[in-house]
Design a protein around this motif. Structure first.
Motif, mmCIF file in Angstrom:
data_model
loop_
_atom_site.group_PDB
_atom_site.id
_atom_site.type_symbol
_atom_site.label_atom_id
_atom_site.label_comp_id
_atom_site.label_asym_id
_atom_site.label_seq_id
_atom_site.Cartn_x
_atom_site.Cartn_y
_atom_site.Cartn_z
ATOM 1 N N MET A 1 55.394 -14.601 68.084
ATOM 2 C CA MET A 1 56.054 -15.884 68.006
ATOM 3 C C MET A 1 55.465 -16.718 66.867
ATOM 4 O O MET A 1 56.166 -17.534 66.276
ATOM 5 N N GLU A 2 54.211 -16.488 66.548
ATOM 6 C CA GLU A 2 53.555 -17.239 65.471
ATOM 7 C C GLU A 2 54.239 -17.001 64.123
ATOM 8 O O GLU A 2 54.420 -17.929 63.344
ATOM 9 N N ILE A 3 54.652 -15.767 63.884
ATOM 10 C CA ILE A 3 55.306 -15.452 62.609
ATOM 11 C C ILE A 3 56.649 -16.180 62.499
ATOM 12 O O ILE A 3 57.031 -16.638 61.430
ATOM 13 N N ILE A 4 57.350 -16.308 63.609
ATOM 14 C CA ILE A 4 58.636 -17.004 63.614
ATOM 15 C C ILE A 4 58.445 -18.464 63.245
ATOM 16 O O ILE A 4 59.188 -19.027 62.439
ATOM 17 N N GLN A 5 57.442 -19.100 63.823
ATOM 18 C CA GLN A 5 57.152 -20.500 63.523
ATOM 19 C C GLN A 5 56.756 -20.669 62.061
ATOM 20 O O GLN A 5 57.182 -21.618 61.400
ATOM 21 N N LEU B 1 66.581 -15.872 65.708
ATOM 22 C CA LEU B 1 65.191 -15.639 65.339
ATOM 23 C C LEU B 1 64.398 -16.937 65.423
ATOM 24 O O LEU B 1 63.351 -17.005 66.061
ATOM 25 N N GLU B 2 64.919 -17.991 64.785
ATOM 26 C CA GLU B 2 64.198 -19.268 64.744
ATOM 27 C C GLU B 2 64.126 -19.957 66.101
ATOM 28 O O GLU B 2 63.213 -20.723 66.359
#
Length: 67
Positions: A1-5, A35-36
């Motif tokens: 989830m960190e990569i999405i943020q 995704l976002e």
């Protein structure tokens, strides 16, 4: 989830709309919105395409087993 943020924040800093990012990356707008919002399950290729347009690089790290 960190990569999405991180991807979302980078897109906003660069003032790129979701529509423009979808067009430039070749990723569908619906896929990008999912995704976002954290509802999608993007492939590594999708993440790579989006990251490339945003001037980012996706790197994988191999964890040591049994340590």
């Amino acid at each position: 989830m960190e990569i999405i943020q991180t991807i979302k924040e980078r897109r906003e800093v660069l003032q790129v709309t979701q529509e423009t990012l979808a067009e430039l990356s070749g990723v569908g707008l619906r896929t990008l919105k999912q995704l976002e919002s954290g509802k999608g399950n993007p492939t590594l290729l999708t993440l790579q395409k989006v990251a490339d347009v945003l001037g980012m690089e996706v790197c994988l790290k191999v964890k040591a087993i049994g340590t």
